[in-house]
Design a protein around this motif. Structure first.
Motif, mmCIF file in Angstrom:
data_model
loop_
_atom_site.group_PDB
_atom_site.id
_atom_site.type_symbol
_atom_site.label_atom_id
_atom_site.label_comp_id
_atom_site.label_asym_id
_atom_site.label_seq_id
_atom_site.Cartn_x
_atom_site.Cartn_y
_atom_site.Cartn_z
ATOM 1 N N ARG A 284 0.979 -1.255 -0.263
ATOM 2 C CA ARG A 284 -0.026 -0.024 0.166
ATOM 3 C C ARG A 284 0.830 1.197 0.065
ATOM 4 N N LEU B 104 -7.325 0.340 -4.296
ATOM 5 C CA LEU B 104 -7.886 -0.821 -3.918
ATOM 6 C C LEU B 104 -7.446 -1.071 -2.299
ATOM 7 N N LEU B 105 -6.161 -1.218 -2.454
ATOM 8 C CA LEU B 105 -5.270 -1.645 -1.024
ATOM 9 C C LEU B 105 -5.669 -0.603 0.159
ATOM 10 N N CYS C 259 -8.703 0.857 0.397
ATOM 11 C CA CYS C 259 -10.138 0.340 0.697
ATOM 12 C C CYS C 259 -9.970 -0.549 1.609
ATOM 13 N N TYR C 260 -9.276 -1.731 0.910
ATOM 14 C CA TYR C 260 -9.128 -3.038 1.741
ATOM 15 C C TYR C 260 -8.662 -2.834 2.933
ATOM 16 N N TRP C 261 -7.637 -1.977 3.380
ATOM 17 C CA TRP C 261 -7.199 -1.831 4.577
ATOM 18 C C TRP C 261 -8.200 -1.234 5.423
ATOM 19 N N SER D 267 -11.415 -3.547 6.475
ATOM 20 C CA SER D 267 -11.220 -4.847 7.260
ATOM 21 C C SER D 267 -9.707 -4.918 7.532
ATOM 22 N N TYR E 75 -7.324 -5.564 5.716
ATOM 23 C CA TYR E 75 -6.725 -6.618 4.848
ATOM 24 C C TYR E 75 -7.436 -7.917 5.067
ATOM 25 N N GLY E 76 -8.622 -7.830 5.626
ATOM 26 C CA GLY E 76 -9.340 -9.261 5.841
ATOM 27 C C GLY E 76 -8.850 -9.842 7.284
ATOM 28 N N LEU F 170 -15.929 -10.479 5.369
ATOM 29 C CA LEU F 170 -14.561 -9.956 5.747
ATOM 30 C C LEU F 170 -14.439 -10.161 7.345
#
Length: 624
Positions: free
Chosen positions: A480, A492-493, A495-497, A500, A502-503, A613
């Motif tokens: 990121r 995208l990273l 948003c993912y961070w 959640s 990164y899940g 998630l």
């Protein structure tokens, strides 16, 4: 010292086999002691008194001649001879040489002497130096109950048999550089000002059990020892150096004590199976050393350096309290580094004391340049360990309790295990992170991402999924913040961070889920539920005996009136049912307005994803 061809003393005039005797002339006679006639020798010996100086350099000797020379110097009451200075350089001794009950007020020198059999010193006291430099002895050399107040000089001496240097003490320096013998025993000797054993050659065992090296270093640089080299019970008052030494057997340091460091740089261990247990309050340095056979190292020290160390067979490093540096070490077979929680024990089961050492977990500070395919680390501290430039990190084995660095405290940073290199990089941007030590460079996130990836795979292959989760988080963090990824990938990273972690952060995903469901409930209450639930309406026609009916449901009517009136308990219950069904069951069966329909569609898309998630994050932390 000079050779016989250029002797710096008045030479004997006796000719033997066409050659002139190299012995020193006995003044005022023309011959050496060995070649004096009976009357002249008797006259010379009769003139000697206890404490007289002796100078018989180059003279051929036998035991009978030596006893005859010492007889007039002995005290009639004690039988002990007293000599002033004794110069026997380059003598040629035939048969066994036995020097017994003699005290030298000054030095005793046998430099470059040649003995065709053994040499024995028994109850000898030398107030000055004892010199056997460049001496040649065809048999054993024994020093029993001997004390040397000055220097002991054995430089480049050659003994075909065993050297038993069982002297009580050497008052000043001991020089054995370049000495060669079959076996050597220096057990219990007190070297008051250190000892130099550099470049010695011992075919078999060299024992220093109980030896005391006071006030100076013990140097074994370049030594070649064919057998074992025990130092049990020895004491080193200063550094001990084995640089460039070649050791054929085991090194034992049971109950030995060190006041400073021990160096094994460039040493070669041929058949060493065990080295230790060695307790050292400073540094034990194995840099550039080579272990040619399977070995177990047992060391308790402040620091253990293994820079460019080569293990040509399996190795087990059992360490205590130390900072371990494995930079550029080469492992051709499995090598394990294990931190022992308790002190080493003696064969009797007693714990070995560790004076000067702080009781702490073993810390590996660097594996840079190491091929980690054969490396196993167990129960060690990795909070300062440098991993960048190591290869095959995906095959590194981490066993037991291996502690890594953590982010600074506070709500800003989530709890996880991090690499020291990430600390160094973040310390240049954020307070609270650990800065890189002097001489250690800082690496960009693009360099750290593959390191995290390989370590993650190593733990996953070891069935440690929860432990691998932190390394996955670190990998995604570095991606990121990296510069090589495209803008879309970084977005995208991000948003993912944010959604959640990164899940991996269930609480974050659940927070977003609750927030989304709350917003959906209120939007549904305000605009999604119709003013009233529409009832079905049936319409039909009658044609003779036939009736046709059509049932339709009116379009829901958008709510109107004040927003406060729409926030009723009834509407809340309906909205909560709609949202819950959308997240879990995917269909609510509730009539909705156009706005409510789209809100429900959005909820069906977003909220189950957030729930998934959260479930994924929990699974990542508990999976085995």
């Amino acid at each position: 010292m000079t050779g016989t061809g250029t002797a710096a003393w008045p030479r004997c005039g006796h000719l033997e086999a066409g050659a002139r005797c190299p012995g020193r002339r006995v003044d005022p006679y023309p011959a050496c002691l060995a070649h004096l006639d009976g009357a002249d020798r008797a006259a010379h010996l009769a003139a000697l008194r206890p404490g007289a100086d002796l100078d018989h350099r180059g003279t051929p000797f036998t035991q009978d001649l030596l006893d005859e020379l010492l007889a007039p110097l002995r005290d009639p009451g004690t039988g002990r001879a007293r000599v002033g200075k004794a110069d026997f350089d380059e003598v040629r001794f035939t048969g066994e040489a036995d020097l017994r009950d003699v005290g030298f007020d000054a030095h005793c020198s046998f430099a470059s002497a040649v003995f065709d059999s053994g040499l024995h010193f028994r109850e000898v006291r030398a107030e000055g130096d004892l010199r056997l430099g460049r001496a040649r002895v065809a048999g054993d050399v024994w020093l029993d109950d001997t004390r040397v107040a000055g220097d002991a000089w054995f430089l480049e001496a050659r003994f075909d048999g065993t050297l038993r240097f069982c002297a009580d003490e050497v008052g000043r320096s001991a020089e054995f550089r370049g000495m060669a013998c079959a076996e050597a025993y220096f057990e219990g000797v007190a070297f008051e000002r250190g000892a130099d054993f550099a470049d010695i050659r011992v075919t078999g065992k060299a024992s220093f059990e109980g030896a005391l090296f006071h006030g100076g270093s013990a140097c074994f640089d370049g030594a070649e020892i064919g057998g074992d080299m025990p130092f049990d019970g020895a004491h080193f008052g200063a550094d001990a150096s084995f640089e460039g030494a070649t050791i054929g057997g085991d090194l034992s340091f049971l109950d030995a004590s060190c006041a400073a460091g021990v160096r094994f740089r460039r040493a070669v261990f041929r058949r060493t199976a065990v080295l230790g247990p060695l307790v050292c309050p400073k540094t034990v340095d194995f840099s550039d050393a080579v272990f040619e056979s399977a070995v177990t190292l047992e060391v308790a020290a402040e620091e253990v350096r293994c820079l460019r160390t080569r293990w040509a067979s399996t190795a087990a490093l059992r360490l205590r309290c130390a900072d371990v540096d494995l930079t550029d070490a080469v492992a051709a077979f499995p090598v394990s580094v294990v931190g022992r929680p308790r002190p080493f024990v003696s064969p009797e089961g007693e714990e070995i004391a560790e004076p000067g050492l702080a009781r702490k977990q073993v810390s590996v500070v660097s594996v840079k340049g190491v091929d980690a395919a054969y490396l196993m680390l167990a129960d060690v501290d990795l909070t300062r360990c440098l991993f960048v430039e190591a290869v095959h990190l995906d095959q590194l084995r981490l066993e037991g309790r291996c502690r890594l660095a953590e982010p600074p405290g506070g709500p800003r940073w989530t709890h996880r295990r991090t690499l020291a290199e990430e600390h160094h990089w973040r310390a240049t941007r954020y307070p609270g992170w650990t800065a890189a030590p002097d001489g250690v460079g800082t690496h960009d996130p693009d360099v750290l991402a593959p390191v995290y990836r390989h370590l993650r795979k190593a733990l996953e292959d070891g069935r440690n999924e929860p432990g691998a989760a932190d390394f996955y988080y670190g990998e995604m963090e570095m991606r990121r913040h990296g510069r090589t990824a495209s803008r879309g990938e970084r977005t995208l990273l991000w948003c993912y961070w944010a959604l959640s972690g990164y899940g991996l952060r269930a609480a974050r995903a659940l927070t977003w889920l609750v927030l989304a469901m709350t917003v959906t409930v209120f939007v549904t209450m305000l605009w999604g539920l119709p003013k009233t639930d529409p009832d079905p309406v049936s319409e039909g026609t009658a044609d003779g005996r036939r009736i046709t009916l059509t049932t339709r449901k009116p379009t829901p009517v958008d709510p109107d009136g004040p927003y406060a009136r729409r926030l009723s308990g009834e509407r809340f219950e309906k909205s909560l049912r709609v949202v819950t069904n959308s997240v879990i069951f995917r269909a609510s069966g509730q009539d909705l307005t156009t706005t409510g329909t789209y809100v429900e569609m959005a909820a069906r898309l977003v909220e189950p994803g957030l729930l998934a998630l959260a479930v994924l994050a929990v699974r990542s932390r508990v999976k085995r």
